[in-house]
Design a protein around this motif. Structure first.
Motif, PDB file in Angstrom:
ATOM      1  N   PHE A  47     -62.626  56.952  62.179  1.00  0.00           N
ATOM      2  CA  PHE A  47     -63.395  57.814  63.084  1.00  0.00           C
ATOM      3  C   PHE A  47     -63.110  59.304  62.885  1.00  0.00           C
ATOM      4  N   LYS A  48     -62.670  59.661  61.671  1.00  0.00           N
ATOM      5  CA  LYS A  48     -62.516  61.085  61.335  1.00  0.00           C
ATOM      6  C   LYS A  48     -63.260  61.317  60.020  1.00  0.00           C
ATOM      7  N   VAL A  49     -63.861  62.494  59.899  1.00  0.00           N
ATOM      8  CA  VAL A  49     -64.644  62.782  58.700  1.00  0.00           C
ATOM      9  C   VAL A  49     -63.758  63.390  57.614  1.00  0.00           C
ATOM     10  N   LEU A  50     -63.786  62.775  56.438  1.00  0.00           N
ATOM     11  CA  LEU A  50     -63.104  63.312  55.261  1.00  0.00           C
ATOM     12  C   LEU A  50     -64.132  64.092  54.465  1.00  0.00           C
ATOM     13  N   ASN A  51     -63.840  65.351  54.166  1.00  0.00           N
ATOM     14  CA  ASN A  51     -64.757  66.151  53.355  1.00  0.00           C
ATOM     15  C   ASN A  51     -64.154  66.347  51.976  1.00  0.00           C
ATOM     16  N   SER A  69     -72.764  50.506  46.260  1.00  0.00           N
ATOM     17  CA  SER A  69     -73.600  51.252  47.208  1.00  0.00           C
ATOM     18  C   SER A  69     -73.490  52.748  46.993  1.00  0.00           C
ATOM     19  N   ILE A  70     -74.645  53.384  46.824  1.00  0.00           N
ATOM     20  CA  ILE A  70     -74.667  54.855  46.762  1.00  0.00           C
ATOM     21  C   ILE A  70     -74.507  55.369  48.187  1.00  0.00           C
ATOM     22  N   ILE A  71     -73.492  56.210  48.412  1.00  0.00           N
ATOM     23  CA  ILE A  71     -73.261  56.696  49.780  1.00  0.00           C
ATOM     24  C   ILE A  71     -73.673  58.157  49.967  1.00  0.00           C
ATOM     25  N   PHE A  79     -67.206  61.661  54.395  1.00  0.00           N
ATOM     26  CA  PHE A  79     -66.986  60.218  54.504  1.00  0.00           C
ATOM     27  C   PHE A  79     -66.325  59.877  55.834  1.00  0.00           C
ATOM     28  N   ILE A  80     -66.844  58.836  56.498  1.00  0.00           N
ATOM     29  CA  ILE A  80     -66.248  58.373  57.756  1.00  0.00           C
ATOM     30  C   ILE A  80     -66.378  56.863  57.817  1.00  0.00           C
TER      31      ILE A  80
END
Ligand SMILES: [Ca+2]
Ligand SMILES: [Ca+2]
Ligand SMILES: [Ca+2]
Length: 400
Positions: A47-51, A69-71, A79-80
């Motif tokens: 639940f934290k965004v990795l940039n 999977s292309i994200i 990414f979260i």
């Protein structure tokens, strides 16, 4: 020449040749991609965004994948994940006919402490005029705006909530969560209200449905608060319809206590010229005071003689089903609004992917930290009074 000087010359030559060789390498490899773009691995809490920023030339085409999977295809990856899990990460970079694959992994760890899936804070609360204004939540003499925001917070934070009423068009509340609600496949969070179905034999999916516009914000600059440029509107089912008015503004004027009430012809009309309003489409009129609610309908903590609320206005959804003024119902919109369907109905669940920017273009948010809700309708439904959105909480559908 001394041995010492010879040594110096030799060293100088080595350095010179060394630099020369480096320059040559750079010339020949100018168009090649760097050997390393990603770290070997990354670690981030659930639940934290990795940039992950890459700083590659902007002509490069990037494809981020987890397994097959292309994200993302953006320069930066946001990414979260709600899962404690290790994700193999692949970045494919294509530039000038050259392709290079970079491998890494993202280790999603369990947070320390405990997240709440419910609202954790209320940042702002400003209802429109309405028959529940000054009562839900209760205003007491001397209360300031800060006191009323605290009262709203007491009402809708956590799992054991009561309710707040936003009054007529434009009345709003802004709240937040203690973590980022991730934008996963499908719907991501629920907004709780007090909507219920009416007589379903007459019409299905209609009743006490008082839709509120939902706005969402991702705390991109990580300052813990919603900033103006972080807000996006959830484009509900009515958003693209021609009957929906964008940038509607309405100004409410404080009732004049010295003016005698003008009773209407209906028994419930105590004062038909109670609160004057004026909109930015050149229309004006009065909000009616009814017999069921005797308190002042203008927020008493607002000292100004008038105030203006703005936003997207959706076409009136209430009608007199009885044909004689006794039974008014509001039609539920298909998706994307608050207080628009009962809390156990799928229509009270919201997908972050419905968010659009000011031009109505869909935006891809990794998740959201804040929500703003305001009443979408500017209608008086006979003796029922104004259509007013109620909020009794909200929660993350991904956190259990
Ligand atoms: Ca989603
Ligand atoms: Ca912010
Ligand atoms: Ca309601």
């Amino acid at each position: 020449m001394t041995t010492k000087n010879l040594f110096k010359i030799a060293l100088f030559s080595i350095l010179f040749l060394g630099f020369g060789a480096c320059d040559k390498d750079n010339d020949t490899e100018e168009n090649l991609l760097p050997a390393e773009v990603l770290k070997e691995s990354y670690t981030i809490d659930r639940f934290k965004v990795l940039n992950i920023a890459t700083n590659l030339p902007n002509t490069a085409k990037l494809t981020w994948s987890v397994k097959d999977s292309i994200i993302s295809e953006n320069a930066d990856l946001d990414f979260i994940s709600p899962f404690q899990k290790n994700y193999p990460l692949t970045l494919k970079v294509e530039i000038n006919g050259e392709t290079k694959i970079y491998n890494s992994s993202i280790n999603v760890t369990k947070e320390t402490g405990t997240y709440s899936k419910y609202i954790s804070n209320v940042f702002d609360f400003r209802p429109a005029v309405g028959q529940f204004t000054n009562e839900i939540p209760q205003y007491t003499a001397g209360n300031t705006e800060a006191n009323m925001i605290s009262a709203a917070k007491k009402a809708i934070v956590g799992s054991n909530t009561t309710m707040i009423s936003l009054g007529g068009f434009g009345g709003y509340v802004v709240f937040g969560f203690d973590h980022t609600i991730p934008n996963m496949d499908g719907r991501d969070f629920k907004v709780l209200g007090n909507a219920f179905w009416g007589n379903e034999a007459n019409e299905a999916r209609a009743g006490s449905c008082e839709p509120g516009i939902i706005m969402v914000a991702y705390d991109r600059n990580k300052n813990g608060k919603p900033d103006q440029d972080e807000w996006y509107e959830i484009a509900g089912s009515e958003y693209f319809k021609s009957t929906t008015i964008k940038n509607y503004e309405i100004t409410y004027f404080k009732p004049d206590a010295s003016k005698s009430p003008v009773a209407g012809t209906e028994f419930w009309q105590v004062n038909t010229e109670y609160i004057k309003w004026q909109d930015n489409a050149g229309k004006s009129g009065y909000k009616v005071q009814n017999v069921f609610h005797e308190q002042n309908y203008y927020p008493l903590w607002i000292a100004d003689a008038s105030y203006t609320l703005k936003g997207t206005r959706v076409a009136d959804n209430f009608y007199d089903q009885s044909g004689e003024g006794s039974y008014w119902v509001g039609r539920s919109f298909e998706f994307g609004y608050a207080d628009n369907a009962p809390n156990n109905d799928e229509a009270s669940n919201i997908d972050i992917s419905w968010a659009v920017d000011k031009n109505g273009k869909y935006v891809k948010l990794p998740g959201i930290d804040f929500v703003k809700i305001y009443t979408a309708i500017n209608q008086e439904a006979g003796w029922l009074g104004e259509v007013s959105t109620e909020v009794s909480g909200a929660y993350d559908l991904h956190l259990n």
